[in-house]
Design an enzyme around this catalytic site. Sequence first.
Site, PDB file in Angstrom:
ATOM      1  N   TRP A 130      -5.550  16.541  -5.596  1.00 40.56           N
ATOM      2  CA  TRP A 130      -6.250  17.713  -6.112  1.00 40.56           C
ATOM      3  C   TRP A 130      -7.728  17.475  -6.379  1.00 40.56           C
ATOM      4  O   TRP A 130      -8.507  18.418  -6.475  1.00 40.56           O
ATOM      5  CB  TRP A 130      -5.598  18.170  -7.434  1.00 40.56           C
ATOM      6  N   GLU A 228      -4.441   5.622   0.410  1.00 35.14           N
ATOM      7  CA  GLU A 228      -5.622   5.450  -0.429  1.00 35.14           C
ATOM      8  C   GLU A 228      -5.168   5.768  -1.837  1.00 35.14           C
ATOM      9  O   GLU A 228      -4.889   6.923  -2.157  1.00 35.14           O
ATOM     10  CB  GLU A 228      -6.761   6.365   0.022  1.00 35.14           C
ATOM     11  N   LEU A 229      -5.080   4.732  -2.670  1.00 31.16           N
ATOM     12  CA  LEU A 229      -4.475   4.882  -3.988  1.00 31.16           C
ATOM     13  C   LEU A 229      -5.531   4.769  -5.089  1.00 31.16           C
ATOM     14  O   LEU A 229      -6.674   5.130  -4.887  1.00 31.16           O
ATOM     15  CB  LEU A 229      -3.351   3.850  -4.139  1.00 31.16           C
ATOM     16  N   CYS A 262     -11.242   8.403  -7.561  1.00 26.86           N
ATOM     17  CA  CYS A 262     -10.694   7.063  -7.291  1.00 26.86           C
ATOM     18  C   CYS A 262     -11.797   6.015  -7.245  1.00 26.86           C
ATOM     19  O   CYS A 262     -11.608   4.889  -7.693  1.00 26.86           O
ATOM     20  CB  CYS A 262      -9.932   7.062  -5.973  1.00 26.86           C
TER      21      CYS A 262
END
Length: 460
Positions: A130, A228-229, A262
Amino acid sequence: MSIQSINPTTNIVVKKFEEMSETAVDQSIEQSVETFAIWKKTAYSQRSELLHKVAGLLRKKKTALAQLITLEMGKLVTQAEGEIKLSAEIFDYYAKHAESFLADKILDPVHGEALIRHSPIGVLLGVQPWNFPFYQVARFAAPNIMVGNTILIKHASIVPQCALAIEKLFLEAGAPLGLYSNLLISGKRATALVADKRIKGVSLTGSEVAGASIATQAGKYLKKSVLELGGSDAFIVLDDADIDEAVEWAVVGRINNNGQCCIASKRFIAVESIAEEFFEKFKNKLEALIIGDPMETTTQLGPLCTEAAAVQIEEQVQRAVNGGAKILLGGKRVDRSGAFMQPTIIANMLPGNSTYYEEFFGPIAVFFTVKDEQEAIDIANDSPFGLGGSVFTKDIERGKRVADQIDTGMVFINHPTWTQADLPFGGTKGSGYGRELSELGINEFVNKKLIRVSELSDPF
């Protein structure tokens, strides 16, 4: 089950949507399969024309789309406009460069002729977050559509209007049905879809828990995945840094997207000889931020994405304090309606603290004072994450040496970790694997097929 669009500035429900039925999802996948059979045969020029049209529509509708982002997840409207601009640039970038990126690679074998040809692999599933509802989709969809793959998107449940708006942009640009399809479903249902034989690869941007779930399914069914964390980027300020410049970028690095990024700078590591000056200036800048309605152009810090996120991060800060950390600024919710959290600085964070290795996804800065460069590097690397990082120094060669010792996928010198179409994006360790953007990003979901022509005298 309904999917709700809630304005985090007021915590008022704006709109509700019903999840897609199993039949509707199955039909979307089948349409994507049928479209792939046609799309994979199209010329690069046709694919490029479509992406340029999508980029043009993004620019044309920038104001309305930016307001939709702000309405659903609280991003400052000026930053939301920047996200739309970046998304358009990504579509244009791949429309312009994909053909050369995917050109045959001629090999020089000892015998005969050989080349590598890049071919699409089929229907891809993208599970998107989001926090950058248009940009995240653009960096997955644009390169893979140019490859010749077709796209299914499971977008975050809190931005359903953004998700539908992106699908509408593709249709308005003339995309065939099934080229880009939005799936209004839950995260659990998206994970289950990885088992579907018609889906050939999956990409996820999200939490480590979601990533592990997707990777488990992808591994079980032998499918390529890109993850992609999370991240806990270190922002290192060395003793020879320009302090005022470092402070300016520190605020941007921590507060961009209301701290929900991130690649946000999250751990601020300053060498002791300049630490006090840096801290005081950084604290003063954060304390002076104008908190308010993200639709107002004068606002500098808006709400978190949901009320639940605000509750969670306040509790996380309290757990840090319970573990021995000290709050040097903020630490509480803002006294107003909506999902607001004060800009916060935490110090005295030690490895024994239960939150030491956690990611703070909000306007929370963790501050460290270190004796020298090596200790700064050691603390930067003492993290389960490895996404990005920053080094501030006037000596660029020194900055490069330090950057080389930081265990992350990206390191920026004299700038917080950032993104643009022509730079590869991705991490290592608990931050995932694979790359998006640049030439690297277009090569994740392709079949690199060897074609070899033998000579009559070929020994084989």
